[in-house]
Design an enzyme around this catalytic site. Structure first.
Site, PDB file in Angstrom:
ATOM      1  N   LYS A  22       0.846  -1.203   0.000  1.00 32.65           N
ATOM      2  CA  LYS A  22       0.000   0.000   0.000  1.00 32.65           C
ATOM      3  C   LYS A  22       0.881   1.252   0.000  1.00 32.65           C
ATOM      4  CE  LYS A  22      -1.646   1.633   4.042  1.00 32.65           C
ATOM      5  NZ  LYS A  22      -1.416   3.056   4.300  1.00 32.65           N
ATOM      6  N   ASN A  23       1.916   1.235   0.845  1.00 32.64           N
ATOM      7  CA  ASN A  23       2.716   2.457   1.020  1.00 32.64           C
ATOM      8  C   ASN A  23       3.740   2.673  -0.082  1.00 32.64           C
ATOM      9  OD1 ASN A  23       1.164   2.937   3.219  1.00 32.64           O
ATOM     10  ND2 ASN A  23       2.692   2.315   4.722  1.00 32.64           N
ATOM     11  N   CYS A 116      -5.324  12.210  12.091  1.00 35.34           N
ATOM     12  CA  CYS A 116      -6.168  11.005  12.120  1.00 35.34           C
ATOM     13  C   CYS A 116      -5.995  10.395  13.509  1.00 35.34           C
ATOM     14  CB  CYS A 116      -5.735  10.039  11.027  1.00 35.34           C
ATOM     15  SG  CYS A 116      -4.109   9.375  11.340  1.00 35.34           S
ATOM     16  N   ARG A 121      -0.255  14.671  12.696  1.00 34.31           N
ATOM     17  CA  ARG A 121       0.349  14.426  11.369  1.00 34.31           C
ATOM     18  C   ARG A 121       0.488  15.708  10.528  1.00 34.31           C
ATOM     19  NH1 ARG A 121      -1.632   8.748   9.117  1.00 34.31           N
ATOM     20  NH2 ARG A 121       0.378   8.855   8.091  1.00 34.31           N
ATOM     21  N   PRO A 122       1.240  16.658  11.012  1.00 29.78           N
ATOM     22  CA  PRO A 122       1.474  17.888  10.244  1.00 29.78           C
ATOM     23  C   PRO A 122       2.225  17.594   8.936  1.00 29.78           C
ATOM     24  CG  PRO A 122       2.916  17.776  12.163  1.00 29.78           C
ATOM     25  CD  PRO A 122       1.988  16.618  12.271  1.00 29.78           C
ATOM     26  N   ILE A 123       2.303  18.614   8.076  1.00 28.22           N
ATOM     27  CA  ILE A 123       3.046  18.424   6.817  1.00 28.22           C
ATOM     28  C   ILE A 123       4.104  19.508   6.656  1.00 28.22           C
ATOM     29  CG2 ILE A 123       1.180  17.183   5.636  1.00 28.22           C
ATOM     30  CD1 ILE A 123       0.520  19.794   4.172  1.00 28.22           C
ATOM     31  N   ASP A 304       4.293   0.527  11.978  1.00 28.82           N
ATOM     32  CA  ASP A 304       3.055  -0.061  11.454  1.00 28.82           C
ATOM     33  C   ASP A 304       2.840  -1.484  11.951  1.00 28.82           C
ATOM     34  OD1 ASP A 304       3.317   1.567   8.201  1.00 28.82           O
ATOM     35  OD2 ASP A 304       2.675   2.290  10.164  1.00 28.82           O
ATOM     36  N   ARG A 396      -8.944  -0.365   4.247  1.00 25.86           N
ATOM     37  CA  ARG A 396      -8.144   0.696   3.597  1.00 25.86           C
ATOM     38  C   ARG A 396      -6.779   0.159   3.229  1.00 25.86           C
ATOM     39  NH1 ARG A 396      -7.421   6.187   6.625  1.00 25.86           N
ATOM     40  NH2 ARG A 396      -5.905   6.219   4.956  1.00 25.86           N
TER      41      ARG A 396
HETATM   42  C1  EPZ Z   1       4.048   6.933   6.078  1.00 27.47           C
HETATM   43  O1  EPZ Z   1       3.265   7.965   6.665  1.00 27.47           O
HETATM   44  C2  EPZ Z   1       3.122   5.728   5.962  1.00 27.47           C
HETATM   45  N1  EPZ Z   1       1.989   6.052   5.080  1.00 27.47           N
HETATM   46  C3  EPZ Z   1       2.616   5.351   7.344  1.00 27.47           C
HETATM   47  O2  EPZ Z   1       1.811   4.186   7.194  1.00 27.47           O
HETATM   48  C4  EPZ Z   1       3.815   4.998   8.216  1.00 27.47           C
HETATM   49  O3  EPZ Z   1       3.370   4.705   9.518  1.00 27.47           O
HETATM   50  C5  EPZ Z   1       4.769   6.205   8.264  1.00 27.47           C
HETATM   51  O4  EPZ Z   1       5.152   6.571   6.927  1.00 27.47           O
HETATM   52  C6  EPZ Z   1       6.027   5.908   9.055  1.00 27.47           C
HETATM   53  O5  EPZ Z   1       6.675   4.806   8.518  1.00 27.47           O
HETATM   54  C7  EPZ Z   1       2.187   6.015   3.744  1.00 27.47           C
HETATM   55  O6  EPZ Z   1       3.278   5.779   3.251  1.00 27.47           O
HETATM   56  C8  EPZ Z   1       0.976   6.277   2.890  1.00 27.47           C
HETATM   57  P1  EPZ Z   1       6.069  10.290   8.313  1.00 27.47           P
HETATM   58  P2  EPZ Z   1       3.853   9.475   6.719  1.00 27.47           P
HETATM   59  O7  EPZ Z   1       5.989  11.525   7.516  1.00 27.47           O
HETATM   60  O8  EPZ Z   1       4.608   9.756   5.495  1.00 27.47           O
HETATM   61  C9  EPZ Z   1       5.728  13.563  11.730  1.00 27.47           C
HETATM   62  C10 EPZ Z   1       0.016   2.761   7.640  1.00 27.47           C
HETATM   63  O9  EPZ Z   1      -0.459   2.279   8.677  1.00 27.47           O
HETATM   64  N2  EPZ Z   1       5.723  14.528  10.623  1.00 27.47           N
HETATM   65  O10 EPZ Z   1       7.292   9.456   8.253  1.00 27.47           O
HETATM   66  O11 EPZ Z   1       2.738  10.365   7.086  1.00 27.47           O
HETATM   67  C11 EPZ Z   1       4.457  12.726  11.759  1.00 27.47           C
HETATM   68  O12 EPZ Z   1       3.430  13.419  12.467  1.00 27.47           O
HETATM   69  C12 EPZ Z   1       0.436   4.216   7.628  1.00 27.47           C
HETATM   70  O13 EPZ Z   1       0.193   2.147   6.566  1.00 27.47           O
HETATM   71  C13 EPZ Z   1       5.799  15.889  10.913  1.00 27.47           C
HETATM   72  O14 EPZ Z   1       5.848  16.282  12.074  1.00 27.47           O
HETATM   73  O15 EPZ Z   1       4.838   9.339   7.962  1.00 27.47           O
HETATM   74  C14 EPZ Z   1       4.892  11.477  12.476  1.00 27.47           C
HETATM   75  O16 EPZ Z   1       4.872  11.710  13.873  1.00 27.47           O
HETATM   76  C15 EPZ Z   1       0.221   4.900   8.963  1.00 27.47           C
HETATM   77  N3  EPZ Z   1       5.804  16.777   9.882  1.00 27.47           N
HETATM   78  C16 EPZ Z   1       6.357  11.314  12.005  1.00 27.47           C
HETATM   79  O17 EPZ Z   1       6.754  12.588  11.510  1.00 27.47           O
HETATM   80  C17 EPZ Z   1       5.748  16.371   8.570  1.00 27.47           C
HETATM   81  O18 EPZ Z   1       5.777  17.226   7.657  1.00 27.47           O
HETATM   82  C18 EPZ Z   1       6.515  10.269  10.895  1.00 27.47           C
HETATM   83  O19 EPZ Z   1       5.701  10.664   9.836  1.00 27.47           O
HETATM   84  C19 EPZ Z   1       5.659  14.982   8.295  1.00 27.47           C
HETATM   85  C20 EPZ Z   1       5.662  14.078   9.333  1.00 27.47           C
END
Ligand code: EPZ
Length: 416
Positions: A22-23, A116, A121-123, A304, A396
Site C-alpha cells: 500500500k505504502n 487522524c 500528522r502535520p506536513i 506499522d 483501507r
Molecule cells: C508513512 O506515513 C506511511 N503512510 C505510514 O503508514 C507509516 O506509519 C509512516 O510513513 C512511518 O513509517 C504512507 O506511506 C501512505 P512520516 P507518513 O511523515 O509519510 C511527523 C500505515 O499504517 N511529521 O514518516 O505520514 C508525523 O506526524 C500508515 O500504513 C511531521 O511532524 O509518515 C509522524 O509523527 C500509517 N511533519 C512522524 O513525523 C511532517 O511534515 C513520521 O511521519 C511529516 C511528518
C-alpha cells in the site's frame, strides 16, 4: 455497517500470498502525474486507499483502469489543479500529489489534510522541502495554494526522516532545474520502490534507501511498466498472526530483507521460522517470551507493526515494554485489548504489557488499520467469538485480510 465475527482458538495452517505494498503504490500512483504517457502497474493491491488515490487522479483529469492486479494509468492532460476536500480528508496520502503536480503544472491546491487517530500528522517538512525548491505556499480558507513557476534543485536537510516528505520532495525535484540533495532522508523500502519507478520513467535518482538521496533534474519523464514491491507490513502481520495462533504457515511473496527488524525481534521471543525460496515459513507455537519493542524509522522496528506485535505479547511469558517513538498517539488499540482481558498500562510513550494466560472475546472497535489488524490477531487467540466494528479502516490497507485468514483455517466472517 459491516463488522467481523472472529472465533478464536484455532491454529493457522497453509500458504498465504502477500499483496503489493500500500505504502509503495500510493506515492507511485501520485508519481504517474509526472508524465502524459501511459503507465502500467502490476501487483496493485485492491484497497480502499488505492480507490481513493485513483479518484484523486481522475479529479485532476487522469484515467485509472483496473484489470485484476494490473492498473492502467494515464494523465494525458491535467484538467484541474485542485482536488475536492472530501477526497483529501478521506486519505492523508493524497498530499503526495503536491510534488508531482508542481513538477507537471507548477501549481496545486489541496485542502490541508487533517490528522487522524494516530496523531496530528502535520506536513511542515513537506512544505519546507517544496519551498527550498522554489515553491510558494499560501493558506487560503483551509486550502494550501502551492505554486512554483520554476523548480530549482536545492540541498534539503530534513529535521526528521519523514517518509512522505522524502517522497514528495523527490517527486518535485526529479524534473527541477539542477541537482537536489535530500539529507536525513527516510530509508523505507517503499521509497526505494518509488525511486526505481521514477528512474524507469527516465529519472536520475541515486541513494534511495540511504539517508542521502541525490536527484539530478531531467527535462521530462516517459511512461513505463512497474511491479509494486510486496507489502512488508501485511507480510509481518501474517507472520505475527501465525506465530500467535500456532500452526505452520508459509507467507509467500515477501522480501526477507524488508522484514529484518521484525524477524530479529521474533527470534528473540522464541518464534521459529525459516526463510525459504518461496517465502517465510512460520512454525507457530502460540506462546513466547515477552520482548521489549521500540519503534523506529527504517531500518528500526516498523511503527506499522507495533499494534499487531503488542497484541501477540498480551499472552507472552513475562512483561514486555512497547515504546512508540514515531507517532504521538498510536496506542488506540490498547483500550480495546484491555476489554478482551489484556493487562496493559500506558506510561508516557510506552505500553507495559503483562502477559496473561487467556484473552476472552468481546465487541471491539477498530480506530485505524493497524489497530484493526491487532484486534483481529487478539480475537484469533481469545476464547469465544469477538465482534470487530469499523472494519473499513482495515479494508483501507489490507487486501482481503479476512478471506486470506479463512484460507488459513481461521474462523472469521464479515457480516453487515
Ligand atoms: C508513512 O506515513 C506511511 N503512510 C505510514 O503508514 C507509516 O506509519 C509512516 O510513513 C512511518 O513509517 C504512507 O506511506 C501512505 P512520516 P507518513 O511523515 O509519510 C511527523 C500505515 O499504517 N511529521 O514518516 O505520514 C508525523 O506526524 C500508515 O500504513 C511531521 O511532524 O509518515 C509522524 O509523527 C500509517 N511533519 C512522524 O513525523 C511532517 O511534515 C513520521 O511521519 C511529516 C511528518
Amino acid at each position: 455497517m459491516a463488522k467481523l465475527l472472529v472465533t478464536g482458538g484455532k491454529e493457522l495452517e497453509g500458504t498465504v500470498n502477500v499483496s503489493g505494498a500500500k505504502n509503495a503504490i500510493l506515492p507511485i500512483l501520485a508519481a504517474s502525474l509526472l508524465t502524459s504517457d501511459k503507465i502500467v502497474l502490476d501487483e496493485a493491491p485492491d484497497l480502499l486507499d488505492v480507490d481513493v488515490m485513483s479518484q484523486v487522479i481522475e479529479c485532476l483529469g487522469g484515467k485509472v483502469k483496473r484489470n485484476g492486479k494490473r492498473l492502467h494509468v494515464v494523465n494525458k492532460q491535467i484538467k484541474s489543479i485542485e482536488t475536492p476536500f472530501d477526497l483529501i480528508s478521506k486519505m492523508r496520502a493524497s498530499i503526495f500529489i503536491m510534488g508531482p503536480m508542481l513538477a507537471r503544472t507548477g501549481r496545486v491546491r489541496i485542502s490541508h489534510p487533517g490528522g487522524c487517530a494516530i496523531g496530528s500528522r502535520p506536513i511542515n517538512f513537506h512544505l519546507k522541502g517544496l519551498e527550498c525548491l522554489g515553491a510558494q505556499v499560501r493558506m487560503d480558507h483551509g486550502f494550501l495554494d502551492v505554486s512554483a513557476p520554476k523548480l530549482k534543485g536545492a540541498r534539503i536537510y530534513l529535521d526528521f526522516p519523514s517518509v512522505g516528505a522524502t517522497e514528495n520532495i523527490m517527486m518535485a525535484a526529479c524534473c527541477a532545474e539542477g541537482t537536489t540533495l535530500i539529507e536525513n532522508a527516510a530509508q523505507e523500502p517503499e521509497i526505494v520502490d518509488l525511486a526505481n519507478f521514477i528512474n524507469e520513467m527516465g529519472g536520475k535518482i541515486k541513494g534511495a534507501g540511504t539517508n542521502i538521496i541525490h536527484i539530478e533534474g531531467v527535462k521530462e519523464l516517459h511512461g513505463t511498466s512497474h511491479t509494486i514491491i510486496p507489502d512488508r507490513i501485511e507480510a509481518g502481520t501474517f507472520i505475527l498472526m501465525a506465530a500467535a495462533c500456532g500452526g505452520e504457515v508459509l507467507v509467500r511473496n515477501v522480501i526477507p530483507a524488508h522484514l529484518k527488524p521484525l524477524l530479529a525481534k521474533l527470534n528473540e521471543a522464541g518464534v521459529i521460522y525459516k526463510e525459504e525460496d518461496e517465502g517465510i515459513r512460520v512454525m507457530g507455537k502460540g506462546c513466547y517470551n515477552a520482548v521489549d519493542i521500540k519503534t523506529q524509522v527504517h531500518p528500526g522496528f516498523p511503527t506499522d507493526l507495533q499494534a499487531p506485535a503488542l497484541a501477540m505479547l498480551t499472552k507472552a511469558n513475562g512483561t514486555a515494554v512497547v515504546t512508540e517513538t514515531v507517532f504521538e498517539n498510536r496506542f488506540m488499540h490498547v483500550d480495546e485489548l484491555k476489554r478482551m482481558g489484556a493487562n496493559i498500562k500506558i506510561e508516557g510513550r510506552s505500553a507495559i504489557v503483562q502477559g496473561i494466560d487467556n484473552m476472552y472475546a468481546a465487541t471491539v472497535v477498530a480506530s485505524d488499520l493497524r489497530a484493526g489488524a491487532a484486534l483481529i490477531l487478539a480475537a484469533l487467540i481469545a476464547n469465544g467469538t469477538s465482534e470487530i466494528r469499523e472494519i473499513h479502516h482495515i479494508e483501507r490497507g489490507y487486501d482481503n485480510l479476512d478471506g486470506k485468514l479463512r484460507g488459513l483455517g481461521a474462523e472469521i466472517n464479515k457480516v453487515d
